[in-house]
Scaffold this active site. Structure first.
Site, PDB file in Angstrom:
ATOM      1  N   TYR A 103       0.844  -1.188   0.000  1.00  0.00           N
ATOM      2  CA  TYR A 103       0.000   0.000   0.000  1.00  0.00           C
ATOM      3  C   TYR A 103       0.883   1.242   0.000  1.00  0.00           C
ATOM      4  CZ  TYR A 103      -4.246   2.673   0.573  1.00  0.00           C
ATOM      5  OH  TYR A 103      -5.302   3.513   0.325  1.00  0.00           O
ATOM      6  N   SER A 104       0.521   2.246  -0.827  1.00  0.00           N
ATOM      7  CA  SER A 104       1.227   3.527  -0.865  1.00  0.00           C
ATOM      8  C   SER A 104       2.695   3.311  -1.247  1.00  0.00           C
ATOM      9  CB  SER A 104       1.067   4.243   0.476  1.00  0.00           C
ATOM     10  OG  SER A 104       1.484   5.582   0.396  1.00  0.00           O
ATOM     11  N   ALA A 105       3.623   3.713  -0.382  1.00  0.00           N
ATOM     12  CA  ALA A 105       5.032   3.469  -0.698  1.00  0.00           C
ATOM     13  C   ALA A 105       5.323   1.983  -0.793  1.00  0.00           C
ATOM     14  CB  ALA A 105       5.926   4.112   0.357  1.00  0.00           C
ATOM     15  N   SER A 140       3.234  -0.051  -2.217  1.00  0.00           N
ATOM     16  CA  SER A 140       2.830  -0.325  -3.593  1.00  0.00           C
ATOM     17  C   SER A 140       3.947   0.058  -4.560  1.00  0.00           C
ATOM     18  CB  SER A 140       1.564   0.465  -3.909  1.00  0.00           C
ATOM     19  OG  SER A 140       1.263   0.435  -5.286  1.00  0.00           O
TER      20      SER A 140
END
Length: 554
Positions: free
Chosen positions: A212-214, A216
């Site tokens: 998720y986010s970084a 990802s």
């Protein structure tokens, strides 16, 4: 849900024995098994700060049958100075530990499939600056939902510990690459998983990497590294990218050098010192002092460096040409990726600028190369004025940051995967619905902002932000969790049949009213424009990537 724990022993063959915990709802009902804080590498301490992670030697043992290694807690938490909702942040410094190269493993209860449980290797987010795998709790996901797979969540080095780069560090490391230590940590944890997951009833041939986010963005970098390995060394079968994309082209060594020099200045280390003395002083400074100095820098965000090893000089050119997509096609690696409707509200809180365009420019340059920032500003604010849809310049920062991190570059990336023949391997989603428990951490006016969909993917996460209601569980299972489980299991044909979209411009959408439909991407062309703006900068900078021999001795 009230639970209790009983000891759970595993035989890791030549690695010895470890003891975790079976999490139980009652004396007769096992929910899952858990092993936390298992080392996957030797500690990156002392002289090994800012060096590649070192695999465990063949003689390494976790414990014996009579005295097993006890792993029922969590991983070490890489030192980190900034806070963000949903991350470890400025928690007690007693939680900090540079010896953080460990991972947590969650295993479904019950009999595994004949080949073992599929594996979801999850990389936590936090802008590559903060966070911890200890923040997730998939007990409910594994015991109540259709998702049936092992979850492996590694810790890795963050901020300046994971992404500091310079000629001096390169020289001191001799023949090792430098600057992307956090990515190398993740890769070593992935390889440890591949070699050892069978001892936990896992299927090493069925690994999905996601984040998720970084996390990802990290999953993208791990996929890119894996695709360019020989088939015999390939580990990744599928990839999940929640709310982040490939990002813009990383900084060159000269940009990393400028950040390194600024750090030395803030630590009062003379630039005239020989390399060995500079590095020696840096390695002797306590973590808290390093973080305090970094927090006062203009370039306070530490990110990837083009090293031509983990991050090849030509990676983004390969994406542009379709060659990256062709590699995905040849390996048949499917990708699940998407976004929240209102990502920008949370993004606007991450080290926000003052209310001026000049401050926005300075803040963006803390993350991205100056030529890319200049090109973005010219594209978004051609007359230097605040756009009508923005409340102020801080709001404008959140929106442009969300576009670069997610909305725009996700679309540009997918467009190039289609060019390479991998379009049918991509499953896109959009979240416009918000669980009630999100009110515990985000104000209602933020809508469906960045990370507000975490309760969907983690079934409420059994604590933060809070549990899902029974009605919400039925909703998210039908919308995404059931198909997410099928994706991780490797049943891509089922996902393709039920996803509902036709072509790469159509997106499976969870609407605000809880219903699912297919949304035609109205932001597609806008996203491609931003991709092209940033790629033109990357192409212009191509000649600067090799301006310094990274292995040159100083």
């Amino acid at each position: 849900m009230a639970t209790f724990r009983e000891p759970c022993l595993r035989d890791l063959d030549q690695r010895g024995f470890i003891q975790g915990a079976t999490i139980k709802k009652s004396s007769r009902e096992d929910l899952c098994h858990y092993f936390g804080g298992i080392p996957y590498a030797l500690p990156p301490l002392g002289p090994f700060r800012w060096r590649l992670p070192r695999p465990l030697p063949t003689c390494y043992r976790y414990g014996t049958r009579g005295n097993p290694g006890r792993f029922t807690g969590g991983t070490g938490v890489c030192p980190q100075s900034a806070t963000l909702m949903g991350t470890t942040g400025d928690g007690p410094s007693t939680l900090w530990d540079e010896d953080c190269l460990q991972l947590n493993i969650w295993i479904p209860a019950g009999e595994p499939p004949a080949n073992g449980w599929p594996v979801f290797f999850y990389i936590h987010g936090g802008f590559l600056q903060v966070g911890s795998p200890n923040d997730i709790n998939p007990v409910g996901l594994l015991s109540e939902s259709p998702f049936r797979a092992i979850v492996v969540a590694p810790a890795y080095r963050l901020n300046l510990f994971g992404f500091l780069g310079s000629r001096e560090l390169q020289s001191a490391a001799e023949d090792e690459p430098t600057g992307n230590f956090g990515f190398w940590d993740q890769r070593l944890a992935l390889e440890w998983t591949y070699k050892n997951i069978s001892y936990f009833s896992g299927d090493a041939s069925n690994i999905t990497v996601g984040g998720y986010s970084a996390g990802s963005h990290s999953a993208f970098k791990q996929l890119a590294y894996d695709l360019y390995q020989p088939d015999s060394k390939a580990v990744i079968r599928r990839c999940v990218m929640w709310s982040n994309g490939p990002g813009m082209e990383p900084k060159t060594l000269s940009s990393a050098q400028a950040q390194f020099d600024e750090l030395l200045e803030h630590l009062n280390i003379p630039s005239s010192l020989p390399t060995v003395d500079k590095i020696g002083k840096l390695k002797s400074i306590p973590a808290r002092q390093l973080l305090a100095a970094a927090s006062t820098m203009k370039r306070h965000q530490f990110r990837a460096t083009l090293d031509d090893v983990f991050v090849p000089f030509d990676l983004y050119a390969e994406i542009d040409s379709g060659a990256f997509g062709a590699r995905m096609r040849s390996r048949n690696v499917a990708l699940l990726m998407g976004e929240c409707r209102d990502e920008h509200f949370l993004y606007g809180t991450w080290h926000p600028p003052e209310d001026s365009l000049a401050s926005v420019v300075q803040r963006l340059r803390a993350d991205y190369p100056a030529p890319a920032v200049d090109a973005l500003v010219a594209h978004y604010y051609p007359n230097g004025r605040l756009p009508a849809e923005c409340a102020d310049w801080r709001d404008a920062f959140g929106r442009i940051y969300a576009d670069v991190q997610i909305h725009a570059l996700e679309r540009g990336f997918v467009d190039k995967l289609v060019l390479g023949g991998a379009g049918d391997l991509v499953f896109r989603y959009r979240i416009e619905w918000r669980a009630r428990c999100v009110d515990n951490i985000f104000p209602p006016e933020w809508g469906v902002t960045h990370s507000s969909d975490m309760p969907i993917w983690w079934w409420g996460n059994a604590g933060t932000p809070g549990p899902l209601g029974d009605d919400e569980k039925k909703l998210v299972e039908k919308a995404f969790v059931g198909l997410f489980g099928s994706f991780v299991q490797g049943d891509v044909a089922k996902v393709r049949e039920e996803w509902g979209t036709q072509g790469h411009k159509e997106v499976r959408r969870l609407k605000a009213d809880g219903n699912v439909d297919v949304w035609y991407d109205e932001m597609w062309e806008q996203g491609l424009e931003v991709w092209d703006v940033l790629r033109s900068v990357g192409k212009a900078e191509a000649g600067n990537k090799r301006e310094v021999d990274p292995k040159a001795k100083l």
